[in-house]
Design a protein around this motif. Structure first.
Motif, short mmCIF file in Angstrom:
data_model
loop_
_atom_site.label_atom_id
_atom_site.label_comp_id
_atom_site.label_asym_id
_atom_site.label_seq_id
_atom_site.Cartn_x
_atom_site.Cartn_y
_atom_site.Cartn_z
N ALA A 1 0.83 -1.21 0.00
CA ALA A 1 0.00 0.00 0.00
C ALA A 1 0.87 1.25 0.00
CB ALA A 1 -0.93 -0.02 1.20
N ARG A 2 1.94 1.25 0.79
CA ARG A 2 2.83 2.42 0.81
C ARG A 2 3.51 2.61 -0.53
NH1 ARG A 2 4.06 0.80 6.45
NH2 ARG A 2 5.69 -0.54 5.61
N GLN A 3 3.91 1.50 -1.18
CA GLN A 3 4.56 1.62 -2.48
C GLN A 3 3.60 2.23 -3.51
OE1 GLN A 3 5.63 -2.51 -2.89
NE2 GLN A 3 7.74 -2.18 -2.23
N HIS B 1 -13.44 -12.24 -1.29
CA HIS B 1 -13.60 -13.67 -1.54
C HIS B 1 -13.69 -14.43 -0.22
CE1 HIS B 1 -12.55 -12.83 -5.69
NE2 HIS B 1 -11.43 -12.25 -5.27
N LEU B 2 -14.59 -15.39 -0.17
CA LEU B 2 -14.65 -16.28 0.97
C LEU B 2 -13.68 -17.43 0.78
CD1 LEU B 2 -15.89 -17.14 3.65
CD2 LEU B 2 -17.76 -18.21 2.37
N MET B 3 -13.70 -18.02 -0.39
CA MET B 3 -12.74 -19.09 -0.70
C MET B 3 -12.61 -19.19 -2.21
SD MET B 3 -14.96 -22.47 0.22
CE MET B 3 -16.24 -23.01 -0.93
N THR B 4 -11.38 -19.31 -2.66
CA THR B 4 -11.12 -19.38 -4.10
C THR B 4 -10.21 -20.55 -4.48
OG1 THR B 4 -9.17 -17.95 -3.93
CG2 THR B 4 -11.30 -16.88 -4.27
N GLY B 5 -9.75 -21.28 -3.48
CA GLY B 5 -8.74 -22.29 -3.73
C GLY B 5 -7.34 -21.77 -3.54
N ALA B 6 -7.21 -20.46 -3.34
CA ALA B 6 -5.92 -19.82 -3.07
C ALA B 6 -6.06 -18.95 -1.83
CB ALA B 6 -5.48 -18.97 -4.26
N PRO B 7 -4.97 -18.70 -1.12
CA PRO B 7 -5.07 -17.87 0.08
C PRO B 7 -5.58 -16.47 -0.25
CG PRO B 7 -2.96 -19.01 -0.01
CD PRO B 7 -3.60 -19.21 -1.34
N SER B 8 -6.49 -15.96 0.57
CA SER B 8 -6.98 -14.59 0.41
C SER B 8 -7.42 -14.06 1.76
CB SER B 8 -8.13 -14.51 -0.59
OG SER B 8 -9.24 -15.27 -0.13
N LEU B 9 -7.16 -12.78 1.99
CA LEU B 9 -7.55 -12.15 3.24
C LEU B 9 -8.96 -11.60 3.15
CD1 LEU B 9 -4.31 -10.10 4.01
CD2 LEU B 9 -5.02 -12.24 5.08
N ASP B 10 -9.61 -11.45 4.31
CA ASP B 10 -10.88 -10.74 4.34
C ASP B 10 -10.63 -9.33 3.79
OD1 ASP B 10 -13.76 -10.51 5.67
OD2 ASP B 10 -12.64 -8.68 6.09
N SER B 11 -11.49 -8.92 2.88
CA SER B 11 -11.25 -7.66 2.17
C SER B 11 -11.27 -6.45 3.09
CB SER B 11 -12.28 -7.49 1.05
OG SER B 11 -13.60 -7.52 1.58
N THR B 12 -12.21 -6.41 4.03
CA THR B 12 -12.30 -5.22 4.88
C THR B 12 -11.14 -5.15 5.87
OG1 THR B 12 -13.79 -6.35 6.44
CG2 THR B 12 -14.80 -5.11 4.64
N VAL B 13 -10.69 -6.30 6.35
CA VAL B 13 -9.52 -6.30 7.24
C VAL B 13 -8.27 -5.87 6.46
CG1 VAL B 13 -7.99 -7.74 8.64
CG2 VAL B 13 -10.47 -8.05 8.78
N GLY B 14 -8.10 -6.41 5.26
CA GLY B 14 -6.94 -6.04 4.46
C GLY B 14 -6.90 -4.57 4.11
N LEU B 15 -8.05 -4.00 3.75
CA LEU B 15 -8.07 -2.57 3.41
C LEU B 15 -7.91 -1.69 4.64
CD1 LEU B 15 -10.76 -2.29 0.60
CD2 LEU B 15 -8.27 -2.13 0.39
N ALA B 16 -8.34 -2.17 5.80
CA ALA B 16 -8.08 -1.41 7.02
C ALA B 16 -6.58 -1.30 7.28
CB ALA B 16 -8.78 -2.06 8.21
N VAL B 17 -5.84 -2.36 7.00
CA VAL B 17 -4.38 -2.33 7.12
C VAL B 17 -3.81 -1.31 6.14
CG1 VAL B 17 -2.27 -3.66 6.77
CG2 VAL B 17 -4.20 -4.69 7.98
N ALA B 18 -4.28 -1.36 4.88
CA ALA B 18 -3.78 -0.42 3.87
C ALA B 18 -4.08 1.02 4.27
CB ALA B 18 -4.41 -0.73 2.51
N ALA B 19 -5.26 1.25 4.82
CA ALA B 19 -5.62 2.61 5.24
C ALA B 19 -4.74 3.09 6.39
CB ALA B 19 -7.09 2.65 5.65
N ALA B 20 -4.37 2.18 7.28
CA ALA B 20 -3.62 2.57 8.47
C ALA B 20 -2.20 3.03 8.14
CB ALA B 20 -3.56 1.41 9.46
N VAL B 21 -1.64 2.58 7.01
CA VAL B 21 -0.25 2.92 6.70
C VAL B 21 -0.15 3.95 5.58
CG1 VAL B 21 0.60 0.69 7.51
CG2 VAL B 21 -0.02 0.97 5.09
N THR B 22 -1.28 4.50 5.13
CA THR B 22 -1.28 5.52 4.08
C THR B 22 -2.07 6.73 4.56
OG1 THR B 22 -3.25 4.52 3.05
CG2 THR B 22 -1.08 3.84 2.21
N THR B 23 -1.95 7.83 3.84
CA THR B 23 -2.64 9.05 4.25
C THR B 23 -3.51 9.65 3.15
OG1 THR B 23 -0.75 10.42 3.57
CG2 THR B 23 -0.80 9.65 5.86
N ARG B 24 -3.20 9.37 1.90
CA ARG B 24 -3.86 10.05 0.78
C ARG B 24 -4.65 9.12 -0.12
NH1 ARG B 24 -2.78 9.76 -4.23
NH2 ARG B 24 -0.78 8.73 -3.83
#
Length: 283
Positions: free
Chosen positions: A16-18, A32-55
């Protein structure tokens, strides 16, 4: 034209910073709930992205409220809008595949009606207004500003949803001429001035380790049953200049935002090329 990128699985903080440092306008995650490949919960993942960015804006590409109880879906979206400082773009779709709906305990045949209900009720739920869901009176807090809602996918029902509920249309993997045709159909439905975004894929930059348009196109054809020649024409590949020329065609067709999923290795290098494309488009 604004440019965004789909965040890769892995170190979301760094990615996200890059993307923000490269001057991009948005980062997105799929839902995605399950796709056969690893995936994070979308809202948790975007909360992480929001926490390390400002704009940079953070986006769901696309959120599937039909797989969730509606009040809970609204709570997730409102929380993400709150913690991000109102930087959310809410893409909404009805996809996900039958197996994912089965795993969520939701009949696959109900996905359309549940999506329509979500589009109708989510704005009031997010705004903190009392909403009737079945026999329950639901009033969520804290209230948040309703984010831009982009209705994902394509087809007549999707365009009707844009006309009825959305502030934007968010199709993926369309050539410019088909995209322009969809825009004309929206105009025929009385929709003027919506944000129209396009989901794309590609491998940016130079190097033998990067997949070619033929490589990526074959994957699209296999996944979606598209004709191979059409699928091969869709990926964005090559130098910043070459990709810019391709995106100008989308801009001329009315696209205001393009969100790209990058294929192959060296994601950070590809993001820097995408930043160069952003600068060229702005110039």
């Amino acid at each position: 034209m604004k440019l965004g990128v789909i965040l890769p699985s892995g170190d979301l903080r760094t990615s996200a910073r890059q993307a923000e440092d490269a001057g991009l306008d948005s980062v997105f995650l799929g839902d995605h709930l399950m796709t056969g490949a690893p995936s994070l919960d979308s809202t948790v993942g975007l909360a992480v992205a929001a926490a390390v960015t400002t704009r940079i804006r953070i986006g769901l590409s696309v959120f599937v409220p039909a797989m969730r109880p509606l009040a809970w879906a609204a709570k997730q979206v409102a929380s993400l809008q709150q913690v991000s400082g109102e930087r959310l773009i809410l893409g909404i779709g009805s996809g996900g595949g039958e197996a994912q709906f089965e795993a969520a305990g939701v009949p696959f045949a109900e996905r359309g009606s549940r999506t329509d209900e979500a589009l109708r009720l989510l704005p009031d739920l997010l705004a903190g207004k009392e909403v009737r869901i079945g026999d329950a009176a639901v009033e969520l807090a804290p209230a948040v500003a309703v984010p831009p809602i982009w209705v994902g996918n394509r087809g007549r029902r999707v365009l009707q949803r844009v006309a009825e509920h959305g502030t934007g249309w968010f199709p993926s993997l369309l050539p410019p001429k088909d995209f322009a045709a969809g825009r004309r159909r929206l105009a025929g439905l009385g929709v003027t001035g919506p944000v129209i975004a396009v989901g794309a894929t590609g491998a940016l930059g130079e190097g033998e380790d990067l997949p070619t348009a033929a490589d990526i196109g074959k994957g699209i054809a296999d996944a979606y049953g598209a004709p191979l020649d059409r699928a091969i024409s869709l990926p964005l590949t090559g130098s910043a200049g070459a990709v810019t020329e391709r995106l100008v065609a989308y801009r001329d067709a009315g696209a205001a935002h393009v969100v790209i999923g990058l294929a192959g290795p060296r994601w950070a290098d590809q993001v820097r090329v995408l930043g160069q494309v952003r600068a060229l488009l702005a110039g």
